[in-house]
Design an enzyme around this catalytic site. Structure first.
Site, PDB file in Angstrom:
ATOM      1  N   HIS A 196      32.006  19.741  14.098  1.00 10.87           N
ATOM      2  CA  HIS A 196      33.060  19.921  13.634  1.00 10.87           C
ATOM      3  C   HIS A 196      33.589  20.480  12.364  1.00 10.87           C
ATOM      4  O   HIS A 196      32.231  20.873  11.302  1.00 10.87           O
ATOM      5  CB  HIS A 196      33.638  18.323  13.618  1.00 10.87           C
ATOM      6  CG  HIS A 196      33.801  17.712  14.604  1.00 10.87           C
ATOM      7  ND1 HIS A 196      33.416  18.275  16.033  1.00 10.87           N
ATOM      8  CD2 HIS A 196      32.905  16.505  15.110  1.00 10.87           C
ATOM      9  CE1 HIS A 196      33.632  17.460  17.185  1.00 10.87           C
ATOM     10  NE2 HIS A 196      33.131  15.851  16.427  1.00 10.87           N
ATOM     11  N   GLU A 207      33.463  11.413  11.815  1.00 12.78           N
ATOM     12  CA  GLU A 207      33.246  10.567  12.690  1.00 12.78           C
ATOM     13  C   GLU A 207      32.165   9.410  12.137  1.00 12.78           C
ATOM     14  O   GLU A 207      31.395  10.465  11.832  1.00 12.78           O
ATOM     15  CB  GLU A 207      33.516  11.343  14.325  1.00 12.78           C
ATOM     16  CG  GLU A 207      32.511  11.884  14.632  1.00 12.78           C
ATOM     17  CD  GLU A 207      32.026  12.966  15.746  1.00 12.78           C
ATOM     18  OE1 GLU A 207      33.476  13.116  15.931  1.00 12.78           O
ATOM     19  OE2 GLU A 207      31.068  13.064  16.037  1.00 12.78           O
ATOM     20  N   HIS A 214      25.298  18.362  16.382  1.00 19.25           N
ATOM     21  CA  HIS A 214      25.516  16.790  16.987  1.00 19.25           C
ATOM     22  C   HIS A 214      25.407  16.935  18.535  1.00 19.25           C
ATOM     23  O   HIS A 214      26.104  17.846  18.754  1.00 19.25           O
ATOM     24  CB  HIS A 214      26.319  15.758  15.712  1.00 19.25           C
ATOM     25  CG  HIS A 214      27.876  15.880  16.459  1.00 19.25           C
ATOM     26  ND1 HIS A 214      28.536  16.919  15.373  1.00 19.25           N
ATOM     27  CD2 HIS A 214      27.934  15.671  17.612  1.00 19.25           C
ATOM     28  CE1 HIS A 214      29.971  16.554  16.015  1.00 19.25           C
ATOM     29  NE2 HIS A 214      29.830  16.092  17.247  1.00 19.25           N
ATOM     30  N   ARG A 259      31.462  23.993  20.777  1.00 20.74           N
ATOM     31  CA  ARG A 259      30.619  24.151  21.192  1.00 20.74           C
ATOM     32  C   ARG A 259      30.093  25.535  21.024  1.00 20.74           C
ATOM     33  O   ARG A 259      29.955  26.241  20.386  1.00 20.74           O
ATOM     34  CB  ARG A 259      31.148  24.003  22.574  1.00 20.74           C
ATOM     35  CG  ARG A 259      31.650  23.160  22.995  1.00 20.74           C
ATOM     36  CD  ARG A 259      31.829  22.737  24.071  1.00 20.74           C
ATOM     37  NE  ARG A 259      32.921  22.243  25.193  1.00 20.74           N
ATOM     38  CZ  ARG A 259      34.672  22.625  25.322  1.00 20.74           C
ATOM     39  NH1 ARG A 259      33.825  23.643  25.440  1.00 20.74           N
ATOM     40  NH2 ARG A 259      34.818  21.530  26.555  1.00 20.74           N
TER      41      ARG A 259
END
Length: 361
Positions: free
Chosen positions: A136, A153, A211, A231
């Site tokens: 991200h 997050e 991740h 992605r």
């Protein structure tokens, strides 16, 4: 984690105002000056209905977590506070969450916060297959490409099978050239830093961290309210990759990893980071709303209470009682009347609050 839109940039919140140079959009400025905006007034807590999202890597049957079986495609994410989620109780029942924030942001968030939009997206992730290896962007990169914010997050493990693991960051010494080579050669996993996951682990994943989530755990994800994902590698599945932007977003060294809990006399702080604070609150019999807030926190502000297990009830003299079932979530507005949380049996209460870096730092 990721939005199945086939696009590199998907964002549900036009929220700006960060210390790194973010600014309020025209739409937000209009919201904050619109005379139709409800002036700050008391607003009772309300439960939010979950939204079940299809994911290629998800489960077909969400029992015993939810009374839900996939009609066709598997279900991978349950959105608890998404903009499209509906208010379930009270006078605003049936209204979309983003619409309620637009109408009553001061009552929900408190006066003077940097953005009138919903600050957090809270989900539960159910992975039966490996998710894509992804990254991200941070706020600065997101703005560069026209989005208001990036995505930091954290994951709280509600359950984990023996041997469950996640990929968080890159192994020491891995270069960006090696990452790109691994993407094209299908060997990227060899560069990933793998972490074992057990129940009650809290894992922080800041923007820029490469991740992936592997099967074997059920994760409560708290994130900035913008579902923006690039992605890198997707195990041959026919979904769009965003290799160029994912490499640009990647930070070789980040702060990501497991976070040790901080045990206080009346709660356990699982994480207190730039954008959110997640706590586990014991409820013995009952607990008043005044005792939910820690003395170090502001006197008012939006909070969410989530039942990780068991069941509870929220009641007060100014509103009808609200049932809090297992995996249910209740929003507690900044201008909420006083109330009591009652344990109806085995209640495991998680309290989640937004942090505002531009206010607290």
């Amino acid at each position: 984690m990721e939005r199945e839109s086939g696009k590199a940039r998907v964002c549900f919140q036009r929220a700006n105002g960060h210390a790194s140079g973010l600014f309020l959009s025209k739409a937000e400025t209009k919201l904050m000056t619109d005379p139709r905006q409800i002036s700050p007034q008391e607003m009772a807590p309300f439960r939010i209905d979950p939204k079940f999202d299809v994911r290629v890597w998800g489960w077909r049957d969400l029992h015993p977590w939810f009374d839900r079986v996939a009609d066709k495609d598997p279900l991978g994410e349950v959105w608890l506070t998404g903009d499209m989620c509906l208010v379930a109780t009270g006078p605003h029942a049936g209204k979309r969450l983003d619409a309620l924030f637009a109408e009553a942001h001061d009552s929900l968030l408190g006066v003077g916060v940097p953005s009138p939009q919903s600050p957090l997206l809270i989900k539960i992730l159910f992975a039966k297959e490996k998710l894509s290896v992804q990254v991200h962007p941070d706020d600065k990169m997101a703005q560069k490409y026209g989005d208001p914010r990036g995505k930091t997050e954290c994951w709280y493990a509600l359950a984990a099978d023996p041997g469950a693991q996640v990929a968080v960051g890159l192994k020491p010494g891995v270069t960006l050239a090696q990452v790109e080579e691994g993407i094209h050669a299908g060997t990227l996993e060899a560069s990933l830093n793998m972490l074992p996951v057990v129940r009650d682990d809290l894992i922080f994943v800041d923007a820029g961290t490469v991740h992936a989530i592997w099967p074997g755990s059920v994760l409560l994800e708290t994130q900035q309210n913008c579902d923006l994902t690039y992605r890198m590698y997707d195990y041959g599945r026919p979904r769009e990759l965003h290799i160029e932007k994912s490499l640009e977003a990647t930070k070789l060294v980040t702060r990501a990893g497991k976070v040790a809990p901080t045990a206080l006399a009346d709660r356990t702080i699982l994480i207190d980071a730039d954008y959110f604070r997640v706590e586990r609150i014991p409820v013995t019999g009952s607990r008043t709303s005044e005792r939910l807030r820690d003395s170090s926190q502001p006197a008012s502000g939006l909070t969410y209470v989530f039942a990780a297990a068991g069941a509870g009830r929220i009641s007060g003299p100014a509103f009808a009682s609200i049932d809090l079932p297992a995996r249910g979530i209740v929003a507690v507005p900044a201008f909420s009347p006083t109330f009591t949380v009652e344990d109806l049996g085995g209640l495991d209460l998680i309290r989640i609050t937004p942090n505002w870096p531009e206010v607290t730092k």
